[in-house]
Design a protein around this motif. Structure first.
Motif, mmCIF file in Angstrom:
data_model
loop_
_atom_site.group_PDB
_atom_site.id
_atom_site.type_symbol
_atom_site.label_atom_id
_atom_site.label_comp_id
_atom_site.label_asym_id
_atom_site.label_seq_id
_atom_site.Cartn_x
_atom_site.Cartn_y
_atom_site.Cartn_z
ATOM 1 N N TYR A 135 -25.474 -20.843 50.247
ATOM 2 C CA TYR A 135 -24.311 -21.142 51.077
ATOM 3 C C TYR A 135 -24.299 -22.913 51.330
ATOM 4 O O TYR A 135 -25.191 -23.321 51.498
ATOM 5 N N GLU B 184 -30.281 -21.423 51.466
ATOM 6 C CA GLU B 184 -30.510 -20.147 50.758
ATOM 7 C C GLU B 184 -30.807 -19.129 51.580
ATOM 8 O O GLU B 184 -31.581 -19.183 52.617
ATOM 9 N N LYS B 185 -30.285 -17.809 51.384
ATOM 10 C CA LYS B 185 -30.348 -16.629 52.150
ATOM 11 C C LYS B 185 -30.066 -15.487 51.178
ATOM 12 O O LYS B 185 -29.097 -15.387 50.383
ATOM 13 N N ASP B 186 -30.915 -14.470 51.073
ATOM 14 C CA ASP B 186 -31.035 -13.415 50.239
ATOM 15 C C ASP B 186 -30.601 -13.750 48.878
ATOM 16 O O ASP B 186 -29.710 -13.046 48.036
ATOM 17 N N ASN B 187 -31.220 -14.809 48.096
ATOM 18 C CA ASN B 187 -31.159 -15.333 46.731
ATOM 19 C C ASN B 187 -29.768 -15.867 46.562
ATOM 20 O O ASN B 187 -29.217 -15.753 45.323
ATOM 21 N N LYS B 188 -28.951 -16.208 47.571
ATOM 22 C CA LYS B 188 -27.701 -16.727 47.324
ATOM 23 C C LYS B 188 -27.751 -18.190 48.114
ATOM 24 O O LYS B 188 -28.221 -18.427 49.067
ATOM 25 N N TYR C 256 -28.746 -18.364 40.914
ATOM 26 C CA TYR C 256 -27.572 -18.412 41.734
ATOM 27 C C TYR C 256 -26.362 -18.301 40.969
ATOM 28 O O TYR C 256 -25.340 -18.414 41.768
#
Length: 124
Positions: free
Chosen positions: A122, A116-120, A61
């Motif tokens: 938020y 977690e969304k698209d390996n990021k 991350y």
């Protein structure tokens, strides 16, 4: 002759559990620091926090501009968290724990949501 420093002694509710899988510095115990902040300062009686190191999760991350030193994951079980701290962090362990305990408070109050969304990650 130097005077021995007196330490405060606290008792904590059995419902406020902290387990550390990383070594504490010589001058204090990590689990006690988390318990004092969470129970005595913030006033929470219920928590289950496990502290461990895992650089690969933190690296996942991190970005080219920001290297995460720690992250507090709220687990699906109520009041249960994983505090992941970078091995050999770039800042003091005390600073990291104090910062992450602010996120603990925000999570418990419902003021912080992490997705977690698209390996990021938020934060909402």
């Amino acid at each position: 002759m130097s005077k021995k420093k007196e330490r405060n002694t606290f008792t904590f509710p059995e419902t406020f559990q902290v387990t550390s899988l990383i070594e504490s510095p010589r001058d204090y115990d990590i689990t006690d620091l988390v318990k004092v902040i969470g129970n005595k300062i913030m006033g929470y009686d219920t928590a289950n926090i496990t502290i461990y190191s895992n650089n690969s999760i933190l690296n996942k991350y991190s970005t080219k501009d920001i290297e995460l030193q720690a992250i507090l994951y709220k687990n699906i079980v109520p009041h249960t968290y994983s505090l992941i701290i970078r091995e050999d962090p770039g800042v003091s362990l005390e600073s990291i724990i104090c910062h992450e305990m602010v996120h603990f408070d925000q999570n418990e109050r419902g003021d912080l949501v992490m997705e977690e969304k698209d390996n990021k990650l938020y934060f909402i």
